[in-house]
Every structure is written in structure tokens, then in C-alpha cells.
Scaffold this motif. Structure first.
Motif, PDB file in Angstrom:
ATOM      1  N   LYS A  55      -7.437   0.523  -4.541  1.00  0.00           N
ATOM      2  CA  LYS A  55      -6.384   1.304  -5.201  1.00  0.00           C
ATOM      3  C   LYS A  55      -6.994   2.299  -6.187  1.00  0.00           C
ATOM      4  O   LYS A  55      -6.590   3.465  -6.248  1.00  0.00           O
ATOM      5  CB  LYS A  55      -5.412   0.351  -5.919  1.00  0.00           C
ATOM      6  CG  LYS A  55      -4.017   0.921  -6.053  1.00  0.00           C
ATOM      7  CD  LYS A  55      -3.034  -0.078  -6.608  1.00  0.00           C
ATOM      8  CE  LYS A  55      -1.719   0.632  -6.917  1.00  0.00           C
ATOM      9  NZ  LYS A  55      -0.814  -0.237  -7.687  1.00  0.00           N
ATOM     10  N   GLU A  56      -8.007   1.844  -6.909  1.00  0.00           N
ATOM     11  CA  GLU A  56      -8.649   2.710  -7.909  1.00  0.00           C
ATOM     12  C   GLU A  56      -9.367   3.902  -7.281  1.00  0.00           C
ATOM     13  O   GLU A  56      -9.524   4.943  -7.897  1.00  0.00           O
ATOM     14  CB  GLU A  56      -9.649   1.898  -8.744  1.00  0.00           C
ATOM     15  CG  GLU A  56      -8.986   1.004  -9.792  1.00  0.00           C
ATOM     16  CD  GLU A  56      -9.971   0.002 -10.410  1.00  0.00           C
ATOM     17  OE1 GLU A  56      -9.521  -1.084 -10.804  1.00  0.00           O
ATOM     18  OE2 GLU A  56     -11.186   0.316 -10.468  1.00  0.00           O
ATOM     19  N   THR A  57      -9.857   3.710  -6.047  1.00  0.00           N
ATOM     20  CA  THR A  57     -10.599   4.795  -5.390  1.00  0.00           C
ATOM     21  C   THR A  57      -9.693   5.715  -4.593  1.00  0.00           C
ATOM     22  O   THR A  57     -10.118   6.768  -4.149  1.00  0.00           O
ATOM     23  CB  THR A  57     -11.616   4.228  -4.370  1.00  0.00           C
ATOM     24  OG1 THR A  57     -10.877   3.486  -3.390  1.00  0.00           O
ATOM     25  CG2 THR A  57     -12.641   3.349  -5.027  1.00  0.00           C
ATOM     26  N   GLU A  58      -8.476   5.287  -4.356  1.00  0.00           N
ATOM     27  CA  GLU A  58      -7.542   5.985  -3.462  1.00  0.00           C
ATOM     28  C   GLU A  58      -8.053   6.065  -2.014  1.00  0.00           C
ATOM     29  O   GLU A  58      -7.618   6.897  -1.234  1.00  0.00           O
ATOM     30  CB  GLU A  58      -7.171   7.371  -4.013  1.00  0.00           C
ATOM     31  CG  GLU A  58      -6.361   7.222  -5.301  1.00  0.00           C
ATOM     32  CD  GLU A  58      -5.995   8.541  -5.971  1.00  0.00           C
ATOM     33  OE1 GLU A  58      -6.322   9.603  -5.412  1.00  0.00           O
ATOM     34  OE2 GLU A  58      -5.387   8.485  -7.046  1.00  0.00           O
ATOM     35  N   ILE A  59      -8.989   5.178  -1.687  1.00  0.00           N
ATOM     36  CA  ILE A  59      -9.437   5.042  -0.290  1.00  0.00           C
ATOM     37  C   ILE A  59      -8.602   3.909   0.322  1.00  0.00           C
ATOM     38  O   ILE A  59      -8.272   2.925  -0.364  1.00  0.00           O
ATOM     39  CB  ILE A  59     -10.946   4.693  -0.231  1.00  0.00           C
ATOM     40  CG1 ILE A  59     -11.771   5.898  -0.695  1.00  0.00           C
ATOM     41  CG2 ILE A  59     -11.371   4.254   1.166  1.00  0.00           C
ATOM     42  CD1 ILE A  59     -13.235   5.606  -0.934  1.00  0.00           C
ATOM     43  N   ILE A  60      -8.246   4.043   1.595  1.00  0.00           N
ATOM     44  CA  ILE A  60      -7.460   2.989   2.246  1.00  0.00           C
ATOM     45  C   ILE A  60      -8.386   1.934   2.833  1.00  0.00           C
ATOM     46  O   ILE A  60      -9.351   2.254   3.541  1.00  0.00           O
ATOM     47  CB  ILE A  60      -6.539   3.583   3.331  1.00  0.00           C
ATOM     48  CG1 ILE A  60      -5.432   4.419   2.652  1.00  0.00           C
ATOM     49  CG2 ILE A  60      -5.901   2.489   4.186  1.00  0.00           C
ATOM     50  CD1 ILE A  60      -4.671   5.306   3.595  1.00  0.00           C
ATOM     51  N   ASP A  61      -8.105   0.666   2.500  1.00  0.00           N
ATOM     52  CA  ASP A  61      -8.895  -0.462   3.020  1.00  0.00           C
ATOM     53  C   ASP A  61      -8.639  -0.581   4.523  1.00  0.00           C
ATOM     54  O   ASP A  61      -7.500  -0.757   4.957  1.00  0.00           O
ATOM     55  CB  ASP A  61      -8.458  -1.754   2.306  1.00  0.00           C
ATOM     56  CG  ASP A  61      -9.343  -2.944   2.633  1.00  0.00           C
ATOM     57  OD1 ASP A  61     -10.169  -2.853   3.569  1.00  0.00           O
ATOM     58  OD2 ASP A  61      -9.207  -3.972   1.944  1.00  0.00           O
ATOM     59  N   PRO A  62      -9.696  -0.470   5.352  1.00  0.00           N
ATOM     60  CA  PRO A  62      -9.489  -0.580   6.806  1.00  0.00           C
ATOM     61  C   PRO A  62      -9.155  -2.010   7.286  1.00  0.00           C
ATOM     62  O   PRO A  62      -8.854  -2.189   8.468  1.00  0.00           O
ATOM     63  CB  PRO A  62     -10.818  -0.110   7.397  1.00  0.00           C
ATOM     64  CG  PRO A  62     -11.826  -0.310   6.322  1.00  0.00           C
ATOM     65  CD  PRO A  62     -11.102  -0.205   5.013  1.00  0.00           C
ATOM     66  N   LEU A  63      -9.188  -2.965   6.383  1.00  0.00           N
ATOM     67  CA  LEU A  63      -8.881  -4.359   6.748  1.00  0.00           C
ATOM     68  C   LEU A  63      -7.372  -4.563   6.922  1.00  0.00           C
ATOM     69  O   LEU A  63      -6.577  -3.939   6.222  1.00  0.00           O
ATOM     70  CB  LEU A  63      -9.395  -5.280   5.639  1.00  0.00           C
ATOM     71  CG  LEU A  63      -9.227  -6.799   5.838  1.00  0.00           C
ATOM     72  CD1 LEU A  63     -10.129  -7.307   6.953  1.00  0.00           C
ATOM     73  CD2 LEU A  63      -9.549  -7.549   4.540  1.00  0.00           C
ATOM     74  N   ASP A  64      -6.989  -5.431   7.851  1.00  0.00           N
ATOM     75  CA  ASP A  64      -5.567  -5.790   8.038  1.00  0.00           C
ATOM     76  C   ASP A  64      -5.147  -6.885   7.049  1.00  0.00           C
ATOM     77  O   ASP A  64      -5.879  -7.847   6.852  1.00  0.00           O
ATOM     78  CB  ASP A  64      -5.329  -6.318   9.469  1.00  0.00           C
ATOM     79  CG  ASP A  64      -5.388  -5.205  10.489  1.00  0.00           C
ATOM     80  OD1 ASP A  64      -5.070  -4.047  10.137  1.00  0.00           O
ATOM     81  OD2 ASP A  64      -5.768  -5.498  11.652  1.00  0.00           O
ATOM     82  N   TYR A  65      -3.951  -6.709   6.478  1.00  0.00           N
ATOM     83  CA  TYR A  65      -3.386  -7.693   5.536  1.00  0.00           C
ATOM     84  C   TYR A  65      -2.019  -8.153   6.004  1.00  0.00           C
ATOM     85  O   TYR A  65      -1.275  -7.389   6.620  1.00  0.00           O
ATOM     86  CB  TYR A  65      -3.218  -7.056   4.142  1.00  0.00           C
ATOM     87  CG  TYR A  65      -4.515  -6.856   3.405  1.00  0.00           C
ATOM     88  CD1 TYR A  65      -5.048  -7.847   2.581  1.00  0.00           C
ATOM     89  CD2 TYR A  65      -5.229  -5.669   3.518  1.00  0.00           C
ATOM     90  CE1 TYR A  65      -6.235  -7.673   1.903  1.00  0.00           C
ATOM     91  CE2 TYR A  65      -6.426  -5.472   2.850  1.00  0.00           C
ATOM     92  CZ  TYR A  65      -6.919  -6.473   2.033  1.00  0.00           C
ATOM     93  OH  TYR A  65      -8.089  -6.297   1.381  1.00  0.00           O
ATOM     94  N   GLU A  66      -1.672  -9.393   5.628  1.00  0.00           N
ATOM     95  CA  GLU A  66      -0.297  -9.883   5.833  1.00  0.00           C
ATOM     96  C   GLU A  66       0.654  -9.175   4.877  1.00  0.00           C
ATOM     97  O   GLU A  66       1.740  -8.756   5.227  1.00  0.00           O
ATOM     98  CB  GLU A  66      -0.237 -11.403   5.573  1.00  0.00           C
ATOM     99  CG  GLU A  66      -0.722 -12.268   6.710  1.00  0.00           C
ATOM    100  CD  GLU A  66      -0.665 -13.754   6.356  1.00  0.00           C
ATOM    101  OE1 GLU A  66      -0.913 -14.548   7.270  1.00  0.00           O
ATOM    102  OE2 GLU A  66      -0.386 -14.106   5.201  1.00  0.00           O
TER     103      GLU A  66
END
Lengths: 221, 221
Positions: B208-219
Motif C-alpha cells: 500500500k505504501e509503495t502503490e505497487i499492486i501485490d501480484p499474490l492472490d488473497y481471499e
């Protein structure tokens, strides 16, 4: 310290760690435990003898299985490589990183059991080229372990600056010379001991200097 | 040094050690190996993911079995104890002495393979109370290992003073952000990740702090 102090001995069934066990019992009577590491040493007889001595000393004793060393390293103690020591090289019996692993495991057990004192029979005097038997290594390891676990473990090395002869005299003073008949030293894994391998020769030399008779049985001496 | 330098990465399949792997490959292209320690962690999925990432990175990868820790210690990562962190206490996820054992084993492997550089993803910034993630511990361990083995091993900790956000930016600069989709973070061992455990929350906060989207899948996120 508010709590009663306890001690853990790194115990192999050899002459040195047996002397350490006697010293620990002298320093912390009734508060001593022993641990051996089964790292795949060629001579499992060592561990059998350790068990006999721990029983004689009336201390709780556990063996931790640790097959890793024989998987990742090659040396005379864990594989069938001839024992040799070339000038300027570490001897082929050197197991790199072994003593730190043993101390680390002892420190973890001590952490879990609230034990503050660890005894090990390493000795700089007769260290035969093993860097992890030297005092500066032990001091550094003690600091590293305490930083790792936020503990105040003390590593005791009562034999660090003793010759083999002085170790025998220490054991005599501790009144436990008879335990030596059960210790294992021989690199060839023999009982009675071979009397001719470098380890037997070093042991016999120590006894000769003290004029005390080694209670161990030998094939030749 | 006369010989070509090689590097060994202590690799768990998590976000931090995957970033270390990318950094090591940047520093020593084509000369990197990875090793994971199977110490009985509850979530064997970590090691499965490590295998996937090592293949992607084209580095030799080995898993060392080390069941000892789960035998002698009790904590949330190896037993089913609730994860908690009481003020002034070490968190229940602390495995005492773990990082030194891992470094010790890496150093033994490095010794055997003539590797001089060891990479580990420990990080003081987010260390959550783990004493063996701090820089003073690593410096002390490096010295102790080199005294033990008469080596000149260097322990590299590229993440030591980075926040989670800075680690993500480092990975972006290394051009390997896509590897993060295979990393495992979730303390609950879920894929897709739960998004609600302390580890997932810390990870998501970093992104969130980097404004990069985490490529990992979350529930949930």
C-alpha cells in the motif's frame, strides 16, 4: 540469580567430556544434565559408552539425532577416509562448523529448560589444528548465542588450557578417575582400545606423564 | 580473490528471501545457489513455493531436512500454539537459536562448495522482537563462523535496514516483481493468502505504501 543454577554438559563419552561432566557435578551438584549429538560418527560405540557413564554419574542424558553433518561434509570421522594430517592443512578429522552446531543445539535445549551453564570439553592445548576448539572461538560463540536468544548463557571450558596430563590430574582431584575405564578414545573404534592410533597414543602419553595408570583396557600399549 | 566468487542464498520461499535471491543474482550472475531448511514448519507450502521460485530463477536448489528444532522447542511456527505477542515478551513465533543454526548450516555447505558469500533476508526494521534478526547478531555470527572454520565468509543482509515498502521497491528495481506471486507469507498457510493474519497485514501494508499492486492472490484484502 534468583533461580537455582543448572548446567548442561555436551557429552560424547570421551575422556574430555567425561572430565567435564565430573567438573559440572562438582560445580552444580544434583543440577546437571548431559546431551550427546549423534551426527553419524563412524563409531556409535562412543554413544553407548556415554550412556554407561551418564548412568554411573546419575545424570539425565539425552541423545539428539543430527544426521545433517554426514550428509553435507566429507571427513574421516563420518566417512571412511584415511586419517591423515598434512603440514599446513586442517586434519582430515576436522568437521567444519561442528562445535558451533553442538553449542547452538545445547543453547536451544538450555533455553527451553531454563539452564544457564553449558560445559564443553574443547581444549586449545591439544587442539590438533581444530579452529573451533580455541578460546577465541568459544568467547565469540558465547556472545553470538546470547545475542541470538537474548540470554545470559555461560559456556564453561574447564579443559581449555590444560594438557592431557593436567586433565587426568583434574579428574583425580575430582575423585572420578574410575569413570575413565568406560570412556572411548580410540579412532579405530576398538574396545579394548587399539593403543596405536593417534588418539590412543595421545591419551597414553598423558597418563605416562602423570604416572597414573589408565583404567581403560588396551590391545597394545 | 583468485577464484570466481559464488553466493549461497538461505531461501524460504517468502517475500524477503526471494528478494535476496534476486539481489544475489544481480551481484553474482550465474554463480548463485539456494538452500532451504525444512525444520518442521507447520506450512510445508513454503518449501513448495521455494522450489517453484528457484526453478523460475534457474538456480540450483536443495532442501536440508532438520527436524531437531521441532523436537526440542515449542513455538507457533512448529506446533499448534496460538500466535500471540504480549508486551515485553518475545513473540510466540520466536524459534530460539534458529537463525544461527541456519547460518551455520549455510556456512558448512559454503565451506564444502568453496562459496564465500551467504545471503539471508533477515531484517532489523520489521524484526518484531526477534533478536536473531538484528545487525549486531549477524556481525557476531559472521565472526564466530569464520573463527570456527578459518574461513572468510561474508554474510550479506540486503534487507537489514529496509522497511517492507523499501524491500518491494528494491525488487522492482531488480526487475523481478513478478516472482512475488509465488512467494508465501501467510501464517495461516493459505493460498490464496488469508489477508488477515499479522504476516499478510504487514505485507499488504508494505505494498500500500509503495502503490505497487501485490501480484499474490488473497481471499480478503
Amino acid at each position: 540469580m534468583s533461580k537455582k543454577s543448572k548446567a548442561l554438559v555436551l557429552f560424547s563419552g570421551g575422556q574430555d567430556s567425561t572430565t567435564c561432566l565430573a567438573q559440572a557435578l562438582h560445580d552444580f551438584p544434583g543440577e546437571v544434565e548431559a546431551v550427546a549429538i549423534n551426527y553419524g560418527q563412524r563409531h556409535q560405540i562412543e554413544l553407548k559408552q556415554a550412556q554407561i557413564i551418564a548412568k554411573l554419574a546419575k545424570v539425565p542424558f539425552q541423545i539428539i539425532d543430527f544426521p545433517l553433518l554426514s550428509q553435507v561434509t566429507k571427513n574421516s570421522l563420518t566417512h571412511h577416509i584415511p586419517i591423515e594430517h598434512k603440514e599446513g592443512q586442517l586434519p582430515s578429522t576436522f568437521v567444519p562448523g561442528r562445535n558451533l552446531l553442538f553449542l547452538n543445539m545445547a543453547a536451544i535445549i538450555a533455553y527451553e529448560k531454563n539452564i544457564r551453564h553449558i560445559y564443553t570439553g574443547v581444549c586449545q592445548t591439544d587442539y590438533s589444528g581444530y579452529p573451533d576448539c580455541r578460546d577465541n572461538f568459544i568467547k565469540s560463540a558465547e556472545q553470538t548465542l546470547n545475542l541470538a536468544m537474548e540470554t545470559q548463557v555461560e559456556i564453561h571450558t574447564p579443559l581449555m588450557f590444560l594438557t592431557k596430563a593436567e586433565t587426568i590430574l583434574l579428574m583425580q582431584n575430582l575423585g572420578k578417575l574410575d569413570w575413565y575405564q568406560h570412556t572411548h578414545t580410540c579412532y579405530n573404534g576398538k574396545r579394548p582400545a587399539c593403543g596405536t592410533c593417534p588418539a590412543c597414543i595421545l591419551r597414553l602419553k598423558g597418563f605416562k606423564e602423570t604416572e597414573i595408570i589408565d583404567p581403560l583396557d588396551y590391545e597394545v600399549q
